[in-house]
Write a protein that holds these residues in place. Structure first.
Motif, mmCIF file in Angstrom:
data_model
loop_
_atom_site.group_PDB
_atom_site.id
_atom_site.type_symbol
_atom_site.label_atom_id
_atom_site.label_comp_id
_atom_site.label_asym_id
_atom_site.label_seq_id
_atom_site.Cartn_x
_atom_site.Cartn_y
_atom_site.Cartn_z
ATOM 1 N N ASP A 164 0.812 -1.085 -0.023
ATOM 2 C CA ASP A 164 -0.160 0.023 -0.049
ATOM 3 C C ASP A 164 0.733 1.333 0.100
ATOM 4 N N ASP B 123 2.084 6.342 -7.126
ATOM 5 C CA ASP B 123 0.898 7.241 -7.341
ATOM 6 C C ASP B 123 1.202 8.695 -7.229
ATOM 7 N N ARG C 176 2.499 1.584 -3.455
ATOM 8 C CA ARG C 176 1.594 1.920 -4.348
ATOM 9 C C ARG C 176 1.137 3.472 -4.151
#
Length: 191
Positions: free
Chosen positions: A175, A182, A178
């Motif tokens: 997480d 992003d 990611r």
């Protein structure tokens, strides 16, 4: 001592007997009780009858081999067996989806576009930077799982950490990675 055949203590005692004494008669009773139920479960979850039969046989062989690992304080006999069945089904599906070597492309491949090469190199650099700033405990597990190509169970055996802890830390790390990727992409797009 006689047991009601529907009593969980009876089935537990049989499984323990298989694990400690390699009791064939106990195994036969377990097989007769749970084999058809495991097969029906596998069919209900989408396997063909023939494949479900093969998978059930594998589950029962696992019962014979690993009965010594059964812990009645953690699960009932049925729960233990159906968990093995579910895991075997997942393994089977993964194996089926894995391409055979003859199905893989071979021979000369077209050279990728230069922009693709540069984008991949940039993504790799950003990912390496994001991994480097992870907390050490998460980074270590990510490196073992993805770069060391170890399964979660192998990591648990190697580190002595509980399997749930390993899964949680890896999930948190992914997480974070990611989010970092992003955020980095959004920052690049705004420039």
């Amino acid at each position: 001592m006689t047991f009601d055949t529907k009593d969980e203590a009876y089935w537990t005692s049989l499984l323990v007997a298989v694990g400690t004494d390699r009791d064939r008669a106990a195994f036969e009773q377990l097989f007769r009780q749970y084999g058809p139920r495991v097969k029906a479960f596998l069919i209900r979850t989408g396997l063909t009858p023939g494949t479900a039969e093969d998978c059930m046989q594998d589950v029962m062989v696992t019962l014979w081999r690993k009965a010594h690992m059964y812990d009645p304080t953690r699960a009932t006999v049925a729960t233990w067996l159906f968990t093995i069945a579910r895991n075997r089904k997942i393994d089977l599906i993964r194996k089926i989806r894995r391409p055979e070597p003859e199905d893989l492309p071979w021979g000369p491949q077209a050279e990728p576009e230069q922009s693709e090469v540069l984008a991949l190199r940039d993504d790799s650099r950003r990912l390496a930077e994001a991994v480097a700033v992870l907390p050490e405990k998460q980074r270590d597990l990510i490196e073992k799982a993805f770069f060391g190509d170890l399964t979660h169970s192998e990591i648990a055996a190697q580190t002595g950490l509980p399997l749930g802890t390993i899964k949680s830390r890896i999930r948190l790390a992914i997480d974070r990675l990611r989010h970092a990727m992003d955020t980095d992409l959004q920052g690049t797009a705004q420039r």
